[in-house]
Design a protein around this motif. Structure first.
Motif, PDB file in Angstrom:
ATOM      1  N   ASP A 126       0.726  -1.258   0.020  1.00 35.37           N
ATOM      2  CA  ASP A 126       0.114   0.218  -0.040  1.00 35.37           C
ATOM      3  C   ASP A 126       0.764   1.146  -0.057  1.00 35.37           C
ATOM      4  O   ASP A 126       0.360   2.410   0.148  1.00 35.37           O
ATOM      5  N   ASP A 127       2.256   1.223  -0.257  1.00 38.36           N
ATOM      6  CA  ASP A 127       2.834   2.197  -0.035  1.00 38.36           C
ATOM      7  C   ASP A 127       3.688   2.714  -1.287  1.00 38.36           C
ATOM      8  O   ASP A 127       4.525   2.833  -1.609  1.00 38.36           O
ATOM      9  N   THR A 128       2.806   2.356  -2.331  1.00 38.02           N
ATOM     10  CA  THR A 128       3.218   2.709  -3.784  1.00 38.02           C
ATOM     11  C   THR A 128       3.879   3.929  -4.135  1.00 38.02           C
ATOM     12  O   THR A 128       4.624   4.393  -5.319  1.00 38.02           O
ATOM     13  N   HIS A 129       3.443   4.962  -3.350  1.00 39.11           N
ATOM     14  CA  HIS A 129       4.045   6.370  -3.566  1.00 39.11           C
ATOM     15  C   HIS A 129       5.375   6.459  -2.984  1.00 39.11           C
ATOM     16  O   HIS A 129       5.974   7.514  -3.143  1.00 39.11           O
ATOM     17  N   VAL A 130       5.823   5.675  -2.224  1.00 41.30           N
ATOM     18  CA  VAL A 130       7.225   5.804  -1.664  1.00 41.30           C
ATOM     19  C   VAL A 130       8.376   5.242  -2.571  1.00 41.30           C
ATOM     20  O   VAL A 130       8.012   4.058  -3.171  1.00 41.30           O
ATOM     21  N   LEU A 131       9.353   5.779  -2.686  1.00 44.03           N
ATOM     22  CA  LEU A 131      10.444   5.203  -3.379  1.00 44.03           C
ATOM     23  C   LEU A 131      10.829   4.003  -2.887  1.00 44.03           C
ATOM     24  O   LEU A 131      11.365   3.721  -1.687  1.00 44.03           O
ATOM     25  N   ASN A 132      10.749   2.983  -3.594  1.00 46.77           N
ATOM     26  CA  ASN A 132      11.087   1.329  -3.208  1.00 46.77           C
ATOM     27  C   ASN A 132      11.534   0.780  -4.215  1.00 46.77           C
ATOM     28  O   ASN A 132      11.303   0.950  -5.391  1.00 46.77           O
ATOM     29  N   LEU A 133      12.404  -0.560  -3.841  1.00 47.55           N
ATOM     30  CA  LEU A 133      12.912  -1.623  -4.572  1.00 47.55           C
ATOM     31  C   LEU A 133      12.536  -2.786  -3.935  1.00 47.55           C
ATOM     32  O   LEU A 133      13.083  -2.935  -2.699  1.00 47.55           O
ATOM     33  N   THR A 134      11.829  -3.692  -4.818  1.00 47.57           N
ATOM     34  CA  THR A 134      11.514  -5.065  -4.177  1.00 47.57           C
ATOM     35  C   THR A 134      12.680  -5.965  -4.561  1.00 47.57           C
ATOM     36  O   THR A 134      12.869  -6.165  -5.851  1.00 47.57           O
ATOM     37  N   ILE A 135      13.059  -6.980  -3.803  1.00 47.26           N
ATOM     38  CA  ILE A 135      14.120  -7.781  -3.907  1.00 47.26           C
ATOM     39  C   ILE A 135      13.401  -9.103  -3.463  1.00 47.26           C
ATOM     40  O   ILE A 135      13.130  -9.183  -2.061  1.00 47.26           O
ATOM     41  N   ILE A 136      13.099 -10.149  -4.073  1.00 50.42           N
ATOM     42  CA  ILE A 136      12.713 -11.481  -3.665  1.00 50.42           C
ATOM     43  C   ILE A 136      13.650 -12.515  -3.921  1.00 50.42           C
ATOM     44  O   ILE A 136      14.199 -12.690  -5.124  1.00 50.42           O
ATOM     45  N   ASP A 137      14.039 -13.115  -2.760  1.00 52.44           N
ATOM     46  CA  ASP A 137      15.013 -14.147  -3.084  1.00 52.44           C
ATOM     47  C   ASP A 137      16.239 -13.592  -3.623  1.00 52.44           C
ATOM     48  O   ASP A 137      16.864 -14.553  -4.224  1.00 52.44           O
ATOM     49  N   GLY A 138      16.623 -12.469  -3.274  1.00 50.35           N
ATOM     50  CA  GLY A 138      17.793 -12.119  -3.831  1.00 50.35           C
ATOM     51  C   GLY A 138      17.823 -11.385  -5.303  1.00 50.35           C
ATOM     52  O   GLY A 138      18.870 -11.129  -5.957  1.00 50.35           O
ATOM     53  N   TYR A 139      16.748 -11.672  -5.860  1.00 48.51           N
ATOM     54  CA  TYR A 139      16.425 -11.068  -7.209  1.00 48.51           C
ATOM     55  C   TYR A 139      15.593  -9.866  -7.154  1.00 48.51           C
ATOM     56  O   TYR A 139      14.788  -9.617  -6.548  1.00 48.51           O
ATOM     57  N   VAL A 140      16.291  -8.711  -8.063  1.00 52.54           N
ATOM     58  CA  VAL A 140      15.595  -7.657  -8.100  1.00 52.54           C
ATOM     59  C   VAL A 140      14.319  -7.552  -9.093  1.00 52.54           C
ATOM     60  O   VAL A 140      14.201  -8.271 -10.009  1.00 52.54           O
ATOM     61  N   MET A 141      13.087  -7.080  -8.464  1.00 50.66           N
ATOM     62  CA  MET A 141      11.829  -7.357  -9.104  1.00 50.66           C
ATOM     63  C   MET A 141      11.295  -5.901  -9.552  1.00 50.66           C
ATOM     64  O   MET A 141      10.780  -4.958  -8.767  1.00 50.66           O
ATOM     65  N   GLY A 142      11.550  -5.336 -10.704  1.00 53.81           N
ATOM     66  CA  GLY A 142      11.577  -3.954 -11.065  1.00 53.81           C
ATOM     67  C   GLY A 142       9.892  -3.642 -11.231  1.00 53.81           C
ATOM     68  O   GLY A 142       9.378  -2.675 -10.939  1.00 53.81           O
TER      69      GLY A 142
END
Length: 493
Positions: A126-142
């Protein structure tokens, strides 16, 4: 009686008046990790010291990740150290109070690239307005990240996505940043599938916080020996005069506290002259998981680094924090709060090395052990070397034991070689103080409510240091829920 161990060396120091921070070779493919054969011409040390279990893990990690020319230097560097690094045991001083047999007795499986179905479960942030980078199991998910609005010259993402040769060259200068750490640092270097890069150019100040969200999607079910391992790695480079706030949040199990996995993470931070980094670290992973984290900091002249940490997850959780001040007039602040429940171990190993004049450091560590099978470990070392004159360094660790037979081991340590310094440290391990409870009861507050209030306020001193109000509220609610799950349910109805 609770089991307590405290080791405090006798030193000559001048007490600090307060505990607040002032304002103011060619890349080649890494060979498989195998013991070197013994011949009558060779000496036996490496082969004799090689641990077959460690080499087996390392080889499986190598086979599970794609080749990367830009990461070969890191992988080669890490591979060499693994050849002579055995799996740690309680006989090794750094692991004297920390039992890692939970990992060794499991079936360790390297995590592959996350399947699409695991991504579908992560679209509800729910924080899509915040600068964020998602990393799943060590992999970047753009596709699950939000990086629009970054200032010119700033890069956040995978190393292979950098489109500037200048930035790539600059980043690779610091890979790796530090000397080899322990076994887990080296396993990460061998098994990390990608490198997350945060680059802040000279004089650039990023407004707000950059949120790095780590999620573990694969795991073994309860009763299974399977332990999928992921190796996320981050390199932060902040050039002269730059400023950035970073929030690291480790989650996993989709809310299932019984999912078993192993997160083996590393973050290295290079802070340039007069630059500032604010680092918030939140660890709320599955209570059946292993979470081992390295944070290595290099600070140049007149730079500032501030860490605020709250760790409540993991069956085994260990955070290694190493700070090296490589310039004068440098400020370092470490504030940590750990909460250990049933069959949990929360471990903090920290080291701050001051090599230059007028260095300043403050460390506050607090932990609560809320179950008779819970354990907390603190090993904090501050080293003031010969040329670090006029250093001001303070360290304080306080532990709260709420149940009989709960265990806390603390080992504060000050090593001072310089002779013109102001240094202090202290350690306290106890239950709630009777006079505080009496004070509240004398004002009409029942004993149960008084205990709840004092327990929550014990960790609030650290939680209040998070730079974001929303973050403080989120963490506070999470801690209250863990300390009083029944009361939390009643209040939410």
């Amino acid at each position: 009686m609770a089991a307590v161990s405290a080791f405090t060396p006798i030193i000559r120091t001048t007490p600090s008046p307060s505990f607040t921070t002032p304002t103011s070779p060619l890349f080649t493919k890494t060979p498989k990790l195998k013991p070197l054969p013994l011949t009558h011409h060779s000496s036996p040390p490496i082969a004799a010291l090689s641990d077959p279990f460690v080499l087996q893990i390392a080889e499986s990690l190598e086979d599970s990740i794609p080749s990367s020319p830009t990461l070969e230097k890191l992988r080669s560097f890490s591979s060499e150290s693994l050849l002579s690094t055995p799996w740690p045991s309680r006989k090794d001083e750094p692991f004297r109070f920390t039992d890692t047999s939970f990992i060794k007795q499991s079936e360790i499986i390297p995590v592959s690239s996350p399947p699409q179905q695991s991504l579908n479960n992560l679209t509800l942030f729910d924080d899509t307005h915040v600068l964020n980078l998602t990393i799943i199991d060590g992999y970047v998910m753009g596709s699950l990240s939000q990086l629009s609005g970054l200032p010119d010259g700033v890069f956040v993402g995978s190393l292979c996505d950098i489109n500037s040769d200048e930035i790539t060259k600059r980043v690779l200068e610091f890979l790796p940043v530090s000397e080899p750490g322990d076994l887990f640092w080296s396993l990460n270097g061998v098994g990390s599938p990608d490198l997350v890069v945060v680059y802040v150019p000279e004089g650039c100040k990023i407004e707000g916080c950059l949120h790095l969200r780590y999620f573990s999607s694969e795991g073994g079910v309860k009763g299974s020996k399977k332990l999928p391992v992921s190796n996320p790695r981050v390199l932060v480079v902040v050039e002269k005069g730059g400023e950035v706030g970073i929030v690291e949040e480790y989650m996993g199990g989709d809310g299932d506290g019984e999912l078993s996995y192993w997160t083996n993470a590393v973050m290295e931070v290079v802070i340039g002259e007069e630059a500032k980094v604010s680092h918030s670290y939140i660890q709320t992973q599955s209570l059946s998981s292993a979470h081992i984290k390295w944070t290595s900091i290099r600070q140049e002249k007149s730079s500032s680094y501030e860490l605020v940490e709250v760790s409540t997850g993991g069956k085994l959780s260990r955070h290694n924090v190493h700070v090296q001040q490589v310039g004068s007039d440098t400020i370092t602040g470490l504030s940590t709060f750990h909460l250990s429940g049933n069959d949990q171990t929360q471990d903090l190993h920290s080291k701050i090395v001051l090599d230059h004049p007028r260095g300043f450091s403050r460390q506050l560590h607090k932990c609560i052990v809320a179950h008779s099978l819970g354990q907390a470990v603190f090993d904090g070392n501050i080293k003031v070397n010969r040329f670090a004159q006029q250093t001001d360094a303070g360290q304080l660790t306080r532990s709260l034991i709420l149940e009989p037979r709960a265990t806390v081991n603390v080992k504060p340590n000050l090593q001072i070689v310089a002779d013109d310094v102001k240094c202090s440290h202290g350690a306290a391990i106890c239950d709630l103080e009777e006079d505080q409870l009496f004070y509240l009861q004398a004002r009409g507050i029942d004993l149960k409510t008084a205990r709840k209030a004092l327990i929550v306020s014990f960790g609030a001193e650290v939680i209040e240091r998070f730079p974001s109000g929303d973050l403080r509220k989120k963490v506070e609610l999470h801690v209250k829920k863990l300390l009083d799950p029944e009361g939390h349910v009643e209040n939410s109805m």
